[in-house]
Design an enzyme around this catalytic site. Structure first.
Site, short mmCIF file in Angstrom:
data_model
loop_
_atom_site.label_atom_id
_atom_site.label_comp_id
_atom_site.label_asym_id
_atom_site.label_seq_id
_atom_site.Cartn_x
_atom_site.Cartn_y
_atom_site.Cartn_z
CG ASP A 139 -2.31 -1.14 0.80
OD1 ASP A 139 -2.40 -1.39 0.09
OD2 ASP A 139 -2.40 -1.20 2.65
NE ARG A 185 -6.79 -2.34 5.10
CZ ARG A 185 -5.60 -2.97 5.69
NH1 ARG A 185 -5.07 -2.08 6.63
NH2 ARG A 185 -5.91 -3.81 6.14
#
Lengths: 404, 404
Positions: A139, A185
């Site tokens: 991420d 996310r």
């Protein structure tokens, strides 16, 4: 002792290999222990002796080129010390039993939180140990490091797949929308990487939506209709984590949570597929890159694997130099034409539990594209290819049946 | 003249390259024309001169290593000649205008149907042309050929991805089910290929469901519960086209059709994911390999690309030898330890419009696994790796902006 935690990446075993290689090479350790399934496995004393298995350059190299997590993982949250000290006591009893002098915890934000809590407890009870957090995550959302080990390989897979999907989507002489959903996310780094798939004369993906910018469904449909005036096959890259203008995830009717309270997404691409079908009615398909983003070793970035290995080795040196409560980090050397990154470390408290999202100034004003500095930031990280070994036509990875 | 039709594969451009190379090498043709977007584009005279672009070994080689379809595709069904001859007249007027002596149509079942109809019309009007069907499809569902060009690369991608997903799924010390959905309408060849991902000591995927066998939901849940007695992380491979014991697709509430009346699936994996969640309640994830199965050139099978190229070249030789109304095919040489395939041809009418599914004797009696002869059949087809060129960290493919 070393452990791995959080979600896998193609590069986390390279970091493990770096720690093992650094530890053996130093000659300062009697044993190099691995905690199986991270802190959770450590609590049940699931411990392996790594120096016996990885006693050759060949084995170290095989570990670098094995995806996912050789030691297994956990998503285990230590309770706050105010609530209960029982598990802390157990961990440090095991440390004492095995004469652990240094503990390396390879993981993302949640793992840095664990490392920080263990450090605090060690200080409290006066236990002499060096606790080093070693970052990884596809991420790229950790503070204190230019980028995270693991991101480059995920970015290379995502951009390669995007380019191939673009080729796939262009073959019919018929209007179509292809929506590619990418992990991330709250941070759009990986989604942004798919923009690198663009070529001269082929500006696909045409729309790139990061979670840093509220997603306006009406504007999205307007953009597609506008693009259809000049394009036949439109490609959209969208982060799983985009939120609508009311602050809700697009797939908010279909969400679960993991043990850390992190929201697990499924279906942002599907939601947009339905939206295009209803509002435009053209051919539409959604593709979820899914877990291959974090385990497609066969298309890993050499730059990423090299850096990940170096970060692991440097972590050992940092511990041997007497440091503790630090997270290893990559610092991009500014100036000069050639990309270069140094390995340093930061106080872990100053970096843990903060999420690094994409700066808004790197996103286009229209909110559906990225700007040049973001290209320039990502590009060096996907350079170089890795030659995995093939056996009978398939990549040959290290046996991990000890995780069964 | 050569055209491409149907869905893409990683190898269909290798066949196109074989046709171009064979045609130029023969010295028998003044021009090598390409019909852009297959028969549909031909009807609008979208024609390119291929011998000018592919005038070097280097360009031919680049074409071999470019995924999807350089000439674009169509899903266009010629009307029955009884209904209307207008489009047939138009096609043959164009053939006459361009002095076309040979027409090569690269595609799957629907494309062989088109080739067959054009052949019949040519015979009817006494037009002297050689019409050769050249097979391709990732589904491997064509009769008359040992296997189809394109299947081996799709199988290599599917098995490689499966192995990487298995590694990804094993990291947590927690029961989980991972469902991998693979393409294949009525034929389970590609789903079967994922079983090749198994390794010594790691028998995942544990369950493999092909569309040739009715899918029993209760038995599926029973099998998972049984496996959980000895396994922690269960991996399921399932074809998008499996049908329940009533003969309905699992995702029958969410189906579309393409122009040929072929059913387009989405969500068999998702249906099973929900089923596991409801009936067992453990961690569960579904992964759809999606279009990358047919365009992931970066992990193509060398055996497949070599054969696909050879089939294209042999098609030219077949035409020059005076054949027409034939489909090129691969014939596996029986006996001997080393896999070998010869290129031959079959009367197109005897092979078109029949679907070749997996023989039931190659599927286990339990209906959830494949037998050794099916392994042995697939294994040679995924052998060998292809070195694609990389530019700035990403695969460098031929410019296809002429399709825009």
């Amino acid at each position: 002792m070393v452990g791995q935690s959080g979600g896998p990446t193609s590069a986390i075993n390279a970091t493990l290999a770096g720690v093992i290689d650094g530890a053996i090479e130093s000659g300062e350790y009697e044993h190099v222990y691995g905690a199986v399934n991270g802190i959770e496995g450590l609590l049940s004393k699931r411990i392996v002796e790594l120096e016996k298995t990885f006693n050759s350059d060949e084995m170290i190299k095989s570990l670098v080129r094995t995806p996912a997590m050789y030691l297994g993982s956990c998503r285990y949250k230590l309770p706050s010390l105010d609530v209960s000290s029982e598990q802390y006591e157990r961990v440090f009893n095991i440390f004492e039993e095995y004469s652990i002098t240094d503990f390396f915890y390879i993981g993302g934000n949640d793992s840095m939180d664990t490392a920080m809590k263990l450090s605090a407890y060690a200080r409290k009870i006066g236990y002499d140990i060096h606790i080093i957090g070693v970052p990884k995550t596809i991420d790229n959302d950790l503070f204190g490091t230019d980028h995270t080990p693991g991101f480059g390989s995920a970015a290379k897979f995502a951009a390669t797949s995007m380019r191939e999907i673009v080729y796939d989507s262009m073959i019919y002489n018929k209007k179509s929308v292809t929506i590619v959903e990418i992990m991330g996310r709250n941070a759009g780094w990986l989604t942004a990487a798919t923009a690198l798939a663009r070529m001269d004369g082929l500006r696909a993906p045409h729309l790139v939506y990061l979670p840093e910018v509220p997603f306006d469904k009406d504007k999205f449909i307007d953009s597609i209709n506008e693009l259809f005036k000049t394009q036949r096959n439109i490609i959209v890259a969208v982060s799983e984590g985009v939120k609508d203008t009311n602050g809700n995830y697009l797939d908010h009717e279909n969400l679960n949570e993991d043990e850390f309270g992190n929201v697990l997404h499924s279906g942002t691409g599907k939601v947009l597929e339905q939206l295009v079908l209803c509002k435009i009615g053209c051919k539409v398909r959604s593709v979820e890159l899914n877990v291959l983003q974090r385990c497609a070793m066969h298309i890993a970035s050499k730059t990423d694997l090299d850096e990940s290995f170096n970060v692991g080795k440097a972590a050992v040196n940092a511990a041997l130099a007497g440091n503790s409560d630090v997270m290893m980090c990559l610092k991009r050397v500014r100036g000069g034409d050639v990309y270069k990154c140094a390995v340093e470390y930061e106080n872990i408290e100053s970096v843990a539990n903060f999420e690094k999202t994409v700066p808004l100034e790197w996103i286009s004003e229209s909110g559906d594209d990225i700007k040049q500095p973001l290209y320039d930031y990502i590009k060096p990280l996907i350079q170089g290819e890795v030659t995995v070994s093939y056996d009978d036509g398939l990549p040959s990875y290290l046996d991990v049946s000890h995780l069964l």
